[in-house]
Design a protein around this motif. Structure first.
Motif, short mmCIF file in Angstrom:
data_model
loop_
_atom_site.label_atom_id
_atom_site.label_comp_id
_atom_site.label_asym_id
_atom_site.label_seq_id
_atom_site.Cartn_x
_atom_site.Cartn_y
_atom_site.Cartn_z
N PRO A 141 97.38 56.19 99.53
CA PRO A 141 96.74 55.26 98.57
C PRO A 141 95.74 54.36 99.28
O PRO A 141 95.90 54.03 100.46
CB PRO A 141 97.92 54.45 98.03
CG PRO A 141 99.14 55.26 98.33
CD PRO A 141 98.84 56.02 99.58
N GLU A 142 94.72 53.96 98.57
CA GLU A 142 93.74 53.04 99.14
C GLU A 142 94.44 51.74 99.55
O GLU A 142 95.26 51.20 98.82
CB GLU A 142 92.66 52.73 98.11
CG GLU A 142 91.52 51.91 98.67
CD GLU A 142 90.34 51.80 97.72
OE1 GLU A 142 89.39 51.09 98.08
OE2 GLU A 142 90.39 52.39 96.63
N GLY A 143 94.12 51.26 100.74
CA GLY A 143 94.75 50.04 101.24
C GLY A 143 96.09 50.26 101.91
O GLY A 143 96.75 49.31 102.32
N CYS A 144 96.50 51.52 102.05
CA CYS A 144 97.79 51.82 102.69
C CYS A 144 97.59 51.79 104.21
O CYS A 144 97.51 52.82 104.87
CB CYS A 144 98.30 53.18 102.24
SG CYS A 144 99.93 53.60 102.86
N GLU A 145 97.52 50.58 104.75
CA GLU A 145 97.19 50.39 106.16
C GLU A 145 98.36 49.83 106.97
O GLU A 145 98.16 49.29 108.05
CB GLU A 145 95.98 49.45 106.28
CG GLU A 145 94.71 49.99 105.68
CD GLU A 145 93.53 49.06 105.86
OE1 GLU A 145 93.57 48.20 106.77
OE2 GLU A 145 92.56 49.18 105.09
N ARG A 146 99.55 49.95 106.44
CA ARG A 146 100.72 49.43 107.16
C ARG A 146 101.92 50.28 106.79
O ARG A 146 102.03 50.77 105.66
CB ARG A 146 100.94 47.96 106.82
CG ARG A 146 101.81 47.23 107.80
CD ARG A 146 101.80 45.72 107.56
NE ARG A 146 102.18 45.37 106.21
CZ ARG A 146 101.41 44.68 105.37
NH1 ARG A 146 100.23 44.24 105.75
NH2 ARG A 146 101.83 44.41 104.14
N LEU A 147 102.83 50.42 107.71
CA LEU A 147 103.95 51.35 107.53
C LEU A 147 104.79 51.03 106.29
O LEU A 147 105.24 51.94 105.59
CB LEU A 147 104.82 51.35 108.78
CG LEU A 147 105.75 52.54 108.99
CD1 LEU A 147 104.97 53.85 109.02
CD2 LEU A 147 106.53 52.38 110.29
N ASP A 148 105.01 49.74 106.01
CA ASP A 148 105.84 49.39 104.87
C ASP A 148 105.15 49.65 103.53
O ASP A 148 105.79 49.57 102.48
CB ASP A 148 106.28 47.92 104.94
CG ASP A 148 105.11 46.97 104.89
OD1 ASP A 148 104.20 47.11 105.72
OD2 ASP A 148 105.09 46.07 104.04
N LEU A 149 103.85 49.98 103.57
CA LEU A 149 103.11 50.27 102.35
C LEU A 149 103.06 51.76 102.03
O LEU A 149 102.58 52.14 100.96
CB LEU A 149 101.67 49.74 102.46
CG LEU A 149 101.53 48.22 102.67
CD1 LEU A 149 100.07 47.84 102.87
CD2 LEU A 149 102.13 47.45 101.50
N VAL A 150 103.56 52.60 102.94
CA VAL A 150 103.59 54.04 102.67
C VAL A 150 104.59 54.30 101.55
O VAL A 150 105.77 53.96 101.67
CB VAL A 150 103.99 54.83 103.94
CG1 VAL A 150 104.08 56.32 103.64
CG2 VAL A 150 102.99 54.57 105.06
N PRO A 151 104.14 54.87 100.42
CA PRO A 151 105.00 54.92 99.22
C PRO A 151 106.13 55.94 99.28
O PRO A 151 107.08 55.85 98.50
CB PRO A 151 104.01 55.29 98.10
CG PRO A 151 102.89 55.99 98.79
CD PRO A 151 102.78 55.37 100.15
N SER A 152 106.07 56.90 100.21
CA SER A 152 107.10 57.94 100.26
C SER A 152 107.27 58.43 101.70
O SER A 152 106.28 58.55 102.43
CB SER A 152 106.71 59.11 99.35
OG SER A 152 107.47 60.26 99.64
N PRO A 153 108.51 58.76 102.10
CA PRO A 153 108.72 59.32 103.44
C PRO A 153 107.91 60.60 103.67
O PRO A 153 107.57 60.93 104.81
CB PRO A 153 110.23 59.61 103.47
CG PRO A 153 110.81 58.73 102.43
CD PRO A 153 109.78 58.59 101.36
#
Length: 473
Positions: A75-87
């Protein structure tokens, strides 16, 4: 020394960026230039602390490079590990970090630092540093103990000698007898050579061996047997310079480390001040762990059954799963913080008597540095190894019985076990645990003071880089 320039490149995850910021502050306090390299979204993690330290003449530069999230199906703005929506997208995240190599090298060519301190999961930075004839220092955000255990498991594969994942095995060739089970190991600890992930981690390990040395956020007196094992038996060059969190002395630094706290510091302190010494249980599982609805309810009921006052930091995406009526029933005894909690401020308060933790290394070391006994509840990564250090080597905590490595949807621990572990630390064996915790707190404090082991470690690190610079550049 004042001419040296350290460049820091942490993995874009709170657990890696926070100690890197502390390390940068430590370096500039010695008159050395420091630059932190990160992505635009994560600038906010560093910028306020950097601005707060300017009045102390502690100048830290920050430079930004683009993170190609969308290009890697994130996703746009997914620049940090805790923001990754799925393993399932972790591999995409890893690929996006590798795509930072070209702009990163352009920045290094411009900055011309004397060394590069980078994360284990940026293996390509070893080659990048070599291009500019500067040493790459690896920052391992965990304990010596955990790396010694991991190395033994990789080398000897003791999990193959038992008949099931629930059966315990002894980790060989360590200073203490440490037992684990297959269910406590990550998939990466047990992977076979034909997997693609295996080759990624093989590259990571090879880059570790090629790096100039490794910096640890630890201190010698905490795990002396494992410092000796790592450096003399495994033959790795290292410097222990922690606990890094002890460089945060001001209330503002303790409150807004990583993120702005979601609770007003005065409100938090007022609540803590209203409680008696060592009467509160503090609960926090970091920024990544997500619990199932049933596990949230078991934890809530375990706290209620224990009868102790508590502060509970709850992720905002978990809060709706609190049991019905729980907050109303416990409003006189409990404080629930939704979102980011001022953990250092809380742990340092005399009212806190125990810390329920996932055993991430930052949290573990912060609990040790504050002199707070722990209730251990590991979930994934090397947290099960850190639990063994706390409960079996340091004997500074009690486990709740978590024995299943699970990166998401964490569950399986019953309320009775939670209440039992709290009771052991807070009541049944409270005196022993508090005495030991106080001893480790004093050790930590002395380690970072002038003449202490970590102060000496920092001095040795700076001397090594100064010598490297003089010889080769």
């Amino acid at each position: 020394m004042h001419q040296l320039h350290f460049s820091f490149f942490p993995l874009i995850a709170h657990g890696h960026m926070i100690p890197t910021l502390d390390m940068a502050k430590l370096v500039v306090s010695q008159g050395i230039k420091a630059t932190i390299i990160t992505t635009p979204l994560n600038e906010s993690v560093f910028i306020k602390a950097i601005q707060r330290n300017k009045h102390l003449d502690l100048e830290i530069d920050i430079r930004l490079i683009k993170f190609q999230a969308v290009e890697n199906s994130l996703p746009e703005g997914c620049e940090r590990l805790d923001l990754v929506p799925s393993p399932d997208l972790i591999f995409n995240f890893y690929k996006a970090t590798a795509m930072m190599q070209e702009p990163f090298e352009q920045l290094v060519e411009e900055l011309r630092p004397n060394c590069l301190v980078s994360d284990m999961l940026f293996p390509w930075t070893t080659d990048s540093a070599a291009k500019f004839n500067i040493p790459r220092l690896l920052f391992h955000g965990t304990s010596y103990f955990a790396l010694c255990v991991a190395e033994s498991i990789r080398s000897h594969k003791p999990f193959k000698n038992v008949s099931s994942d629930s059966e315990a095995f002894v980790v060989p060739n360590l200073p203490h007898q440490i037992k684990l089970s297959g269910s406590e190991l990550s998939p990466f600890d047990r992977m076979e050579e034909e997997t693609s992930i295996f080759h990624i981690f093989k590259t990571v390990r090879e880059s570790v061996l090629k790096s100039y040395g490794i910096i640890f956020n630890s201190f010698y007196e905490l795990e002396p047997d494992y410092v000796e094992h790592y450096t003399k038996v495994l033959g790795r060059k290292s410097w222990d310079i922690g606990p890094l969190s002890l460089c945060n002395r001001d209330i503002e630094d303790k409150v807004e480390i990583g993120k702005k706290s979601s609770i007003d510091k005065h409100e938090c302190l007022k609540w803590l001040d209203s409680k008696t010494s060592s009467s509160i249980v503090y609960i926090c599982f970091g920024s990544v762990a997500i619990f199932t609805a049933s596990q949230m309810q078991e934890l809530a009921m375990g706290l209620e059954v224990s009868g102790h006052d508590f502060i509970w930091a709850v992720r905002t995406d978990n809060e709706e799963w609190l049991p019905e009526g729980f907050e109303e029933r416990t409003k006189e005894k409990g404080l629930i913080i939704r979102g980011w909690a001022p953990q250092l401020l809380i742990l340092d308060h005399q009212a806190v008597g125990a810390f329920i933790t996932h055993c991430g290394w930052n949290s573990t070391l912060e609990g040790i540095s504050a002199g707070v006994p722990m209730v251990t509840w590991p979930l994934f990564a090397e947290q099960f190894f850190n639990e063994k250090l706390v409960t079996e080597v340091l004997r500074n905590g009690v486990g709740v019985g978590s024995v299943q490595w699970q990166a998401t949807a964490c569950e399986g621990v019953k309320r009775e076990e939670i209440a039992k572990a709290i009771r052991r630390v807070m009541v049944d064996e409270a005196k022993e645990f508090r005495n030991r915790a106080k001893e480790y707190k004093e050790m930590a404090k002395k380690a970072v003071e002038e003449g202490g082991s970590s102060y000496t470690g920092l001095t040795a690190l700076l001397k090594d880089i100064s010598t490297y610079r003089f010889t080769y550049i």
